[in-house]
Scaffold this active site. Structure first.
Site, mmCIF file in Angstrom:
data_model
loop_
_atom_site.group_PDB
_atom_site.id
_atom_site.type_symbol
_atom_site.label_atom_id
_atom_site.label_comp_id
_atom_site.label_asym_id
_atom_site.label_seq_id
_atom_site.Cartn_x
_atom_site.Cartn_y
_atom_site.Cartn_z
ATOM 1 N N ASP A 1 11.663 -45.166 -5.485
ATOM 2 C CA ASP A 1 10.102 -45.539 -5.523
ATOM 3 C C ASP A 1 9.660 -46.086 -6.873
ATOM 4 O O ASP A 1 8.405 -46.264 -6.796
ATOM 5 C CB ASP A 1 9.570 -43.902 -5.297
ATOM 6 C CG ASP A 1 9.729 -43.614 -3.691
ATOM 7 O OD1 ASP A 1 9.616 -44.487 -2.939
ATOM 8 O OD2 ASP A 1 9.959 -42.377 -3.638
ATOM 9 N N ARG B 1 6.772 -37.199 8.107
ATOM 10 C CA ARG B 1 5.815 -36.255 7.342
ATOM 11 C C ARG B 1 4.457 -36.286 7.621
ATOM 12 O O ARG B 1 4.057 -37.337 8.175
ATOM 13 C CB ARG B 1 6.277 -36.161 6.037
ATOM 14 C CG ARG B 1 7.525 -35.742 5.480
ATOM 15 C CD ARG B 1 7.757 -36.029 3.817
ATOM 16 N NE ARG B 1 7.880 -37.502 3.724
ATOM 17 C CZ ARG B 1 8.028 -38.027 2.381
ATOM 18 N NH1 ARG B 1 8.177 -37.154 1.189
ATOM 19 N NH2 ARG B 1 8.499 -39.061 2.027
ATOM 20 N N LYS C 1 3.057 -40.962 2.032
ATOM 21 C CA LYS C 1 3.471 -42.101 1.503
ATOM 22 C C LYS C 1 2.308 -43.146 1.135
ATOM 23 O O LYS C 1 1.081 -43.124 1.542
ATOM 24 C CB LYS C 1 4.446 -42.953 2.198
ATOM 25 C CG LYS C 1 5.888 -42.103 2.570
ATOM 26 C CD LYS C 1 6.561 -41.857 1.066
ATOM 27 C CE LYS C 1 6.990 -42.975 0.461
ATOM 28 N NZ LYS C 1 7.385 -42.714 -0.758
ATOM 29 N N VAL D 1 16.411 -40.653 -12.674
ATOM 30 C CA VAL D 1 15.651 -40.608 -14.023
ATOM 31 C C VAL D 1 14.214 -40.957 -13.598
ATOM 32 O O VAL D 1 13.776 -41.633 -12.535
ATOM 33 C CB VAL D 1 16.242 -41.598 -14.764
ATOM 34 C CG1 VAL D 1 17.663 -41.333 -15.403
ATOM 35 C CG2 VAL D 1 16.135 -43.168 -14.063
ATOM 36 N N GLU E 1 2.259 -38.277 -7.986
ATOM 37 C CA GLU E 1 3.425 -38.418 -8.795
ATOM 38 C C GLU E 1 2.970 -38.143 -10.150
ATOM 39 O O GLU E 1 3.792 -38.127 -10.983
ATOM 40 C CB GLU E 1 4.240 -39.377 -8.514
ATOM 41 C CG GLU E 1 3.871 -40.809 -8.896
ATOM 42 C CD GLU E 1 3.054 -41.487 -7.844
ATOM 43 O OE1 GLU E 1 2.511 -42.606 -7.985
ATOM 44 O OE2 GLU E 1 2.569 -40.861 -6.773
ATOM 45 N N HIS F 1 3.147 -44.591 -6.429
ATOM 46 C CA HIS F 1 4.319 -45.371 -7.069
ATOM 47 C C HIS F 1 3.913 -46.534 -7.517
ATOM 48 O O HIS F 1 4.533 -47.483 -6.925
ATOM 49 C CB HIS F 1 5.767 -45.197 -6.201
ATOM 50 C CG HIS F 1 5.979 -43.637 -6.093
ATOM 51 N ND1 HIS F 1 6.656 -43.007 -7.009
ATOM 52 C CD2 HIS F 1 6.031 -42.863 -4.777
ATOM 53 C CE1 HIS F 1 6.781 -41.741 -6.574
ATOM 54 N NE2 HIS F 1 6.599 -41.712 -5.255
ATOM 55 N N TYR G 1 1.273 -40.142 -2.493
ATOM 56 C CA TYR G 1 2.064 -40.554 -3.304
ATOM 57 C C TYR G 1 1.760 -42.369 -3.488
ATOM 58 O O TYR G 1 1.246 -42.864 -2.393
ATOM 59 C CB TYR G 1 3.473 -40.599 -2.854
ATOM 60 C CG TYR G 1 4.055 -39.299 -3.048
ATOM 61 C CD1 TYR G 1 4.285 -38.734 -4.430
ATOM 62 C CD2 TYR G 1 4.469 -38.528 -2.133
ATOM 63 C CE1 TYR G 1 4.854 -37.423 -4.495
ATOM 64 C CE2 TYR G 1 4.918 -37.270 -2.197
ATOM 65 C CZ TYR G 1 5.137 -36.626 -3.517
ATOM 66 O OH TYR G 1 5.711 -35.583 -3.786
#
Length: 368
Positions: free
Chosen positions: A270, A15, A75, A239, A118, A96, A94
Site C-alpha cells: 500500500d 469491507r 480503501k 516495514v 494510516e 496511502h 485509508y
C-alpha cells in the site's frame, strides 16, 4: 452531520466503512447516516439491519456523495469516487498517498478535506487506525505464504512446520512492528524457523523475551538481510514509515540468490512495497513470478476476511468518526492533534509532511 458510507468498489473489497453497530452510534449521537444499498452485504449485514438502527439506504454512490457531509470508507477512493468529491466534503478513509500521485492530484483538485486512517496517531506516536489491519495482514501473510509454498501453487513444496526428521520452512520477517509481530506469532505457531529483522534494538529485545527463544532476532542491515534471504523459503515485508513510501529492502539482485519457488509477501505494498520488484496485485490475480521467486502483493489483503477486518477497523475508527461528526473536522483536529496528524489533503494543498516529501510536492500545514 450527514455521514455517508458508499459501497467499496476496489476489486474484491468486501469491507464496509460503517458496520451497523457504528452507524447506530452515530445515529444515537444525533447524526444522519446514509448507506449505499448493499454496502454491508460483504460482511453479512443487509440493508434491513442498517434500517433497523435508523440508517437511510440510498440507491447508489452518487446519492451518497450528494447527500453527505462526511464520507466514511475503507480503501482509497477510486477515480470515479474522487470525481464525486466536492470542497465541502470530509473524506475519512485509508489513502496511502505516497506511492500514488494520481490519487493525490485528484484529491487536491477536489478541494475536499481528506483525513487518512494510516497517519492518525496516538499519544505514543503509534498508528491506532492502521493497527487492526496490520494485525490482520500480518496474520494473513503467513497463511497465504504457506499456501503459495505448496508445489501445486508454484512453490518449493515446503511444509511450514516440517515433520519429525525434516526441517521446517525458513521464514524471514522484515520489520518488527504490528504486522511483523503478528506474522511472527502465526509463523512460530506453525512451528516454522523464524527470523525477525528490525532497526530498533529495544523492539528486538522485547520479541526475544516474549517468544523465549522460539525465534531469532537480527539487527537489520543490508548485508544481514542479503544473507538471510538466500536461505529463506518465505519472506514477509512488513516495514512502514508513516505517510512515506516504503524503503526497498530486497533488491532485484538479491532475488537471483534466492531459492526457486520461494515466496515474497509484501504487506507494505500500500505504501509502494518494500521489494524492488513489487507491484500491486489483486485477489483476482494475487501473484507474479520474477527470477523464479513468487511475489504476493495484494494491496487490500484484509478485504479477503471482510467481516473480521470491518469490525476490527470500526472498533478503531468509530471514536474519531464521532469526534469529527460532533465537532466538525476543523474543530475536531484543533482539539485533537493526533487526529490532525491524519490530515493529508485539504483546500487543494498537501497537509502532511511525509506525503509531500514522498511526492516531491509543497507541504503547507493548516494554520493553527
Amino acid at each position: 452531520m450527514r455521514v455517508g458510507c458508499p459501497k467499496e468498489i476496489k476489486v474484491h473489497e468486501y469491507r464496509v466503512g460503517l458496520t451497523p453497530e457504528s452507524a447506530a452510534e452515530l445515529v444515537r449521537a444525533g447524526h444522519e447516516v446514509f448507506l449505499e444499498t448493499k454496502a454491508g452485504e460483504g460482511i453479512g449485514a443487509p440493508d434491513a439491519v442498517y434500517e433497523k438502527v435508523g440508517v437511510t439506504i440510498l440507491p447508489n454512490a452518487d446519492a451518497v456523495f450528494e447527500t453527505a457531509d462526511m464520507i466514511v470508507k475503507v480503501k482509497e477512493p477510486q477515480a470515479i469516487e474522487i470525481a464525486r468529491l466536492k470542497p465541502e466534503h470530509i473524506l475519512f478513509t485509508y489513502l496511502h498517498l505516497a506511492p500514488d500521485p494520481e490519487q493525490t492530484e485528484g484529491l487536491m483538485k477536489s478541494g475536499a478535506t481528506c483525513i487518512a486512517y494510516e497517519t492518525v496517531t496516538d499519544k505514543d506516536g503509534r498508528l491506532p487506525l492502521l493497527k487492526p489491519m496490520s494485525e490482520v495482514a500480518g496474520r494473513m501473510s503467513i497463511q497465504v505464504g504457506a499456501h503459495f509454498l505448496e508445489k501445486t501453487h508454484g512453490g518449493r513444496g515446503v511444509l511450514m512446520g516440517g515433520v519429525p526428521g525434516v526441517r521446517p520452512a525458513d521464514v524471514v520477517i522484515l520489520g518488527a512492528g504490528v504486522a511483523g509481530y503478528n506474522a511472527a506469532q502465526i509463523a512460530v505457531g506453525m512451528r516454522a524457523r523464524v527470523t525477525v529483522f528490525d532497526k530498533n534494538p529495544a523492539r528486538l529485545e522485547e520479541l526475544d523475551r516474549e517468544f523465549n527463544g522460539r525465534l531469532e532476532t537480527v539487527y537489520s542491515t543490508r548485508a544481514a538481510v542479503e544473507e538471510a534471504v538466500q536461505e529463506a523459503d518465505l519472506v514477509i515485508g512488513a516495514v512502514l514509515v508513516a505517510g512515506a513510501a516504503a524503503p526497498k529492502l530486497i533488491t532485484r539482485e538479491m532475488l537471483k540468490t534466492m531459492r526457486p519457488g520461494s515466496v515474497l509477501v509484501d504487506i507494505s505494498i500500500d505504501q509502494g512495497g518494500c521489494f524492488e520488484t513489487s507491484h500491486a496485485t489483486t485477489h483476482d490475480d494475487p501473484v507474479f513470478v520474477v527470477d523464479n521467486v513468487i511475489h504476493y502483493c495484494v494491496a487490500n489483503m484484509p478485504g479477503a476476511v471482510a467481516r473480521t477486518s470491518a469490525f476490527a477497523l470500526n472498533n478503531a475508527t468509530l471514536p474519531f468518526a464521532l469526534k469529527i461528526a460532533n465537532l466538525g473536522a476543523e474543530e475536531a483536529m484543533r482539539q485533537d492533534p493526533h487526529l490532525a496528524n491524519g490530515l493529508n489533503v485539504a483546500g487543494g494543498k498537501i497537509r502532511h509532511e511525509a506525503v509531500a516529501e514522498a511526492l516531491d510536492l509543497t507541504y503547507e500545514p493548516l494554520a493553527a
